[in-house]
Design an enzyme around this catalytic site. Structure first.
Site, mmCIF file in Angstrom:
data_model
loop_
_atom_site.group_PDB
_atom_site.id
_atom_site.type_symbol
_atom_site.label_atom_id
_atom_site.label_comp_id
_atom_site.label_asym_id
_atom_site.label_seq_id
_atom_site.Cartn_x
_atom_site.Cartn_y
_atom_site.Cartn_z
ATOM 1 C CB THR A 142 44.983 62.192 38.653
ATOM 2 O OG1 THR A 142 43.375 61.352 37.882
ATOM 3 C CG2 THR A 142 45.342 60.346 38.478
ATOM 4 C CG ASP A 144 39.823 59.462 37.275
ATOM 5 O OD1 ASP A 144 38.285 59.694 38.035
ATOM 6 O OD2 ASP A 144 39.642 60.464 36.886
#
Length: 417
Positions: A142, A144
């Protein structure tokens, strides 16, 4: 016991290095043909499993699989699809077992972020709940960087490098024009609830760039923010703002909220940069330019972090090794040993402690005024953007691989989602 085949799929937003993890999974499985038969990839993630739309990766040459390591995006197609609970939708789980049985699949490797970890965790429980033996290993991914336990997530280091470089270069441009033209540049980056990517823009402050960062972890105070921007412009003549798409007001409303929802039920974001830029224009009259990094930040394989590529591959490799050793419902992790010199080892975490848990920026990573990063944060970020792992170029362009993606013959009746 006859050896089982493996299922591998990519899920959620893709990255510059998710294919490096795929490479790690497939190459390692090929080295253990005594334990694992074929690796079937799901076309468009878990949807490929539900619809029996499987790809036979054994039809790809060793060279093509090796080329995945330097190719961005998802080679097999990704999806945003979250399995409901077994109680809420038993039909889908029964279908998974039906497909797994039909194709002799005993290993499940799911490459994704938080929602994907949840899906993988649910699949891992099939053995006990529905009497079908399946070893489910989550391969972290990810941009993020918000998965818990692991020190960092594959995909993040390359995005961080891209944002740091882009912020630096754009700031040089604005500095050149500030006397008679643009005084403010705003770049919007990904990060719904966690400001890890935005933090990477703060690395340019070491080169004397006046930068203001808007984190999701810090509630937006318009008056305070406008004063900070004015102070920077008056001191340096210009200012660069890095705003996370997840920046929000005290009431929780996102600056960038569009009023729509994505497939996971999350608020659809996009547009914080023009909101911030126009706010500055109205308050101070500064001429501005803004940009939204969007897909560019997560697909930029041409400037990927060497550290990130290496870790993405290692975690894919480790996932297979864990499965061969009999592990189920786990995720390989990056466990940091030291910052400088940068050292880490590959560990393991139970999916029960990963699924549906987000890791946010620690407050001591964010400066006291809420608009920058601390030295502790710089020590964390610096190793993750180190090194370049350039793809091969031909005629001025990167040479990326497109797989044949040969479909596996279907054995079951069609299934509608």
């Amino acid at each position: 016991m006859a050896k089982k085949n493996a299922f591998y799929a990519q899920s959620g937003g893709v990255t510059a290095v998710i294919n490096a993890s795929a490479c790690g999974v497939i190459q390692t499985a090929r080295k253990h043909k005594d334990k694992i038969g074929k690796v079937y990839a799901g076309r468009n993630g878990i949807i490929g499993a539900l619809t029996e739309d499987l790809i036979d990766t054994s039809k790809e040459t060793d060279a093509a699989i090796a080329a995945l390591r330097s190719t961005p995006s998802g080679a097999f197609g990704s999806c945003r699809f979250k399995l409901k609970s077994l109680e809420a939708n038993k039909r889908e789980y029964e279908r998974l077992i039906e497909v797994f049985k039909a194709h002799n699949i005993g290993y499940f490797f799911y490459n994704g972020g938080g929602d994907s970890a949840d899906t993988c965790f649910k699949v891992s429980q099939l053995s006990e709940a529905m009497g079908y033996p399946i070893q489910a290993i989550h391969v972290p991914k990810t941009v993020d960087n918000d998965l818990p336990i692991t020190d960092c997530c594959p995909g993040f280091g390359s995005v961080a490098k891209y944002i740091a470089v882009s912020t630096l270069e754009a700031s040089y441009d604005v500095r050149s024009m500030a006397k008679t033209s643009t005084k403010v540049f705003v770049i919007e980056v990904m990060g719904r609830h966690a400001g890890w990517i935005a933090a990477a823009g703060g690395l340019v402050a070491e080169q004397g760039i006046p930068v203001v960062i808007l984190f999701p972890e810090i509630e937006f105070d318009q008056k305070k923010f406008l004063a900070a921007v004015k102070k920077k412009v008056e001191e340096f003549g210009y200012c660069t703002i890095v705003v996370s798409e997840g920046c929000h007001y005290p009431d929780g409303k996102f600056l960038a909220e569009q009023g729509t929802r994505d497939a996971f039920g999350h608020a659809q974001l996009g547009g914080a940069a023009p909101v911030v830029a126009n706010m500055i224009k109205e308050a101070h009259g500064y001429k501005f330019h803004w940009a939204v990094a969007d897909y560019l930040q997560r697909s930029a394989r041409h400037i990927a972090s060497k550290t990130d590529v290496k870790q993405a591959y290692e975690l894919g490799k480790k996932a297979v090794e864990l499965a061969i050793k009999g592990h189920n419902s786990v995720m390989p992790t990056v466990d940091r040993i030291s910052d400088s010199p940068y050292k880490y080892k590959i560990g393991m975490a139970p999916l029960s402690k990963v699924a549906n848990v987000e890791k946010f920026m620690p407050r001591d990573f964010i400066s006291k005024d809420g608009y920058g990063i601390t030295e502790k944060c710089r020590r964390y970020l610096a190793p993750l953007i180190q090194g370049e792992d350039y793809p091969k170029y031909e005629n001025g362009l990167p040479q990326y691989v497109t797989l044949k993606n040969v479909a596996v013959a279907k054995k079951l009746k069609p299934f509608s989602i």
